[in-house]
Design a protein around this motif. Structure first.
Motif, PDB file in Angstrom:
ATOM      1  N   UNK A  45      39.989-109.828  -8.740  1.00  0.00           N
ATOM      2  CA  UNK A  45      38.553-109.599  -8.808  1.00  0.00           C
ATOM      3  C   UNK A  45      37.956-110.546  -9.847  1.00  0.00           C
ATOM      4  N   UNK A  46      36.881-111.221  -9.462  1.00  0.00           N
ATOM      5  CA  UNK A  46      36.264-112.203 -10.357  1.00  0.00           C
ATOM      6  C   UNK A  46      34.774-111.920 -10.511  1.00  0.00           C
ATOM      7  N   UNK A  47      34.259-112.257 -11.673  1.00  0.00           N
ATOM      8  CA  UNK A  47      32.835-112.083 -11.950  1.00  0.00           C
ATOM      9  C   UNK A  47      32.034-113.171 -11.243  1.00  0.00           C
ATOM     10  N   UNK A  48      30.981-112.757 -10.553  1.00  0.00           N
ATOM     11  CA  UNK A  48      30.145-113.685  -9.800  1.00  0.00           C
ATOM     12  C   UNK A  48      28.812-113.929 -10.517  1.00  0.00           C
ATOM     13  N   UNK A  49      28.176-112.849 -10.968  1.00  0.00           N
ATOM     14  CA  UNK A  49      26.854-112.976 -11.595  1.00  0.00           C
ATOM     15  C   UNK A  49      26.615-111.791 -12.517  1.00  0.00           C
ATOM     16  N   UNK A  50      25.802-112.026 -13.551  1.00  0.00           N
ATOM     17  CA  UNK A  50      25.460-110.987 -14.513  1.00  0.00           C
ATOM     18  C   UNK A  50      23.981-111.049 -14.832  1.00  0.00           C
ATOM     19  N   UNK A  51      23.408-109.870 -15.147  1.00  0.00           N
ATOM     20  CA  UNK A  51      22.036-109.814 -15.636  1.00  0.00           C
ATOM     21  C   UNK A  51      21.985-108.793 -16.760  1.00  0.00           C
ATOM     22  N   UNK A  52      21.309-109.156 -17.830  1.00  0.00           N
ATOM     23  CA  UNK A  52      21.189-108.245 -18.962  1.00  0.00           C
ATOM     24  C   UNK A  52      19.841-107.525 -18.912  1.00  0.00           C
ATOM     25  N   UNK A  53      19.678-106.547 -19.791  1.00  0.00           N
ATOM     26  CA  UNK A  53      18.459-105.747 -19.787  1.00  0.00           C
ATOM     27  C   UNK A  53      17.220-106.583 -20.091  1.00  0.00           C
ATOM     28  N   UNK A  54      17.395-107.745 -20.741  1.00  0.00           N
ATOM     29  CA  UNK A  54      16.243-108.605 -21.045  1.00  0.00           C
ATOM     30  C   UNK A  54      16.011-109.657 -19.970  1.00  0.00           C
ATOM     31  N   UNK A  55      16.782-109.579 -18.878  1.00  0.00           N
ATOM     32  CA  UNK A  55      16.572-110.476 -17.750  1.00  0.00           C
ATOM     33  C   UNK A  55      17.404-111.744 -17.755  1.00  0.00           C
ATOM     34  N   UNK A  70      19.207-109.860  -9.627  1.00  0.00           N
ATOM     35  CA  UNK A  70      17.978-109.299 -10.173  1.00  0.00           C
ATOM     36  C   UNK A  70      18.176-107.809 -10.411  1.00  0.00           C
ATOM     37  N   UNK A  71      17.218-107.222 -11.135  1.00  0.00           N
ATOM     38  CA  UNK A  71      17.322-105.791 -11.423  1.00  0.00           C
ATOM     39  C   UNK A  71      15.934-105.195 -11.509  1.00  0.00           C
ATOM     40  N   UNK A  72      15.749-104.047 -10.863  1.00  0.00           N
ATOM     41  CA  UNK A  72      14.501-103.288 -10.944  1.00  0.00           C
ATOM     42  C   UNK A  72      14.780-102.098 -11.861  1.00  0.00           C
ATOM     43  N   UNK A  73      14.354-102.227 -13.116  1.00  0.00           N
ATOM     44  CA  UNK A  73      14.692-101.189 -14.092  1.00  0.00           C
ATOM     45  C   UNK A  73      14.003 -99.865 -13.780  1.00  0.00           C
ATOM     46  N   UNK A  74      12.845 -99.921 -13.130  1.00  0.00           N
ATOM     47  CA  UNK A  74      12.141 -98.683 -12.778  1.00  0.00           C
ATOM     48  C   UNK A  74      12.915 -97.880 -11.744  1.00  0.00           C
ATOM     49  N   UNK A  75      13.652 -98.589 -10.889  1.00  0.00           N
ATOM     50  CA  UNK A  75      14.437 -97.939  -9.838  1.00  0.00           C
ATOM     51  C   UNK A  75      15.904 -97.815 -10.208  1.00  0.00           C
ATOM     52  N   UNK A  76      16.281 -98.340 -11.383  1.00  0.00           N
ATOM     53  CA  UNK A  76      17.703 -98.348 -11.793  1.00  0.00           C
ATOM     54  C   UNK A  76      18.572 -98.960 -10.704  1.00  0.00           C
ATOM     55  N   UNK A  77      18.090-100.043 -10.139  1.00  0.00           N
ATOM     56  CA  UNK A  77      18.778-100.681  -9.018  1.00  0.00           C
ATOM     57  C   UNK A  77      18.908-102.179  -9.267  1.00  0.00           C
ATOM     58  N   UNK A  78      20.091-102.696  -8.997  1.00  0.00           N
ATOM     59  CA  UNK A  78      20.337-104.120  -9.086  1.00  0.00           C
ATOM     60  C   UNK A  78      20.516-104.705  -7.699  1.00  0.00           C
ATOM     61  N   UNK A  79      20.286-106.017  -7.614  1.00  0.00           N
ATOM     62  CA  UNK A  79      20.368-106.701  -6.331  1.00  0.00           C
ATOM     63  C   UNK A  79      21.135-108.012  -6.509  1.00  0.00           C
ATOM     64  N   UNK A  80      21.792-108.412  -5.433  1.00  0.00           N
ATOM     65  CA  UNK A  80      22.394-109.732  -5.372  1.00  0.00           C
ATOM     66  C   UNK A  80      21.991-110.340  -4.037  1.00  0.00           C
TER      67      UNK A  80
END
Length: 123
Positions: A45-55, A70-80
């Motif tokens: 398993x390898x890391x592909x992408x990361x996003x932090x709370x500050x974007x 990307x991440x929608x903090x209001x929905x607590x949902x991340x996207x790739x």
């Protein structure tokens, strides 16, 4: 109890696109980071992408310019967003989050994994 629920995988032709989602459920306080990993058959398993709370975002070189996290903090949902897919992108994709939440014992911080979603790129 906090869970990550993934969706969006599937079969796509080379050059096609998919959008993966990773929804955190439970009494969420704050998501520090959300990462996407992938594991191809017979490989680690390898890391592909990361996003932090500050974007702030990072990508492995093989997906730069093709994948967008990307991440929608209001929905607590991340996207790739996966574009220009290649057969070598075929793998099970897992999301992972460093997350603050509350449970019966109080405030907690933990690393949580999603269940994985299969992405297959084939003609």
């Amino acid at each position: 109890q906090v869970q990550l629920v993934e969706s969006g995988g599937g079969l796509v032709h080379p050059g096609g696109s998919l959008t993966l989602s990773c929804a955190a459920t439970g009494n969420i306080v704050h998501i520090m980071t959300m990462d996407w990993y992938r594991q191809a058959p017979g490989k680690q398993r390898v890391l592909v992408a990361s996003i932090s709370h500050n974007g702030a975002t990072t990508y492995v070189d093989s997906v730069k310019g093709r994948f967008t996290i990307s991440m929608d903090t209001a929905k607590n949902t991340g996207y790739l967003q996966l574009n220009s897919l290649k057969p070598e992108d075929t793998a099970v994709y897992y999301c992972n989050t460093d997350i603050f939440y509350r449970d019966d014992l109080g405030s907690q911080r933990n690393i949580i994994w999603g269940q994985g979603t299969q992405v297959t790129v084939s003609a």
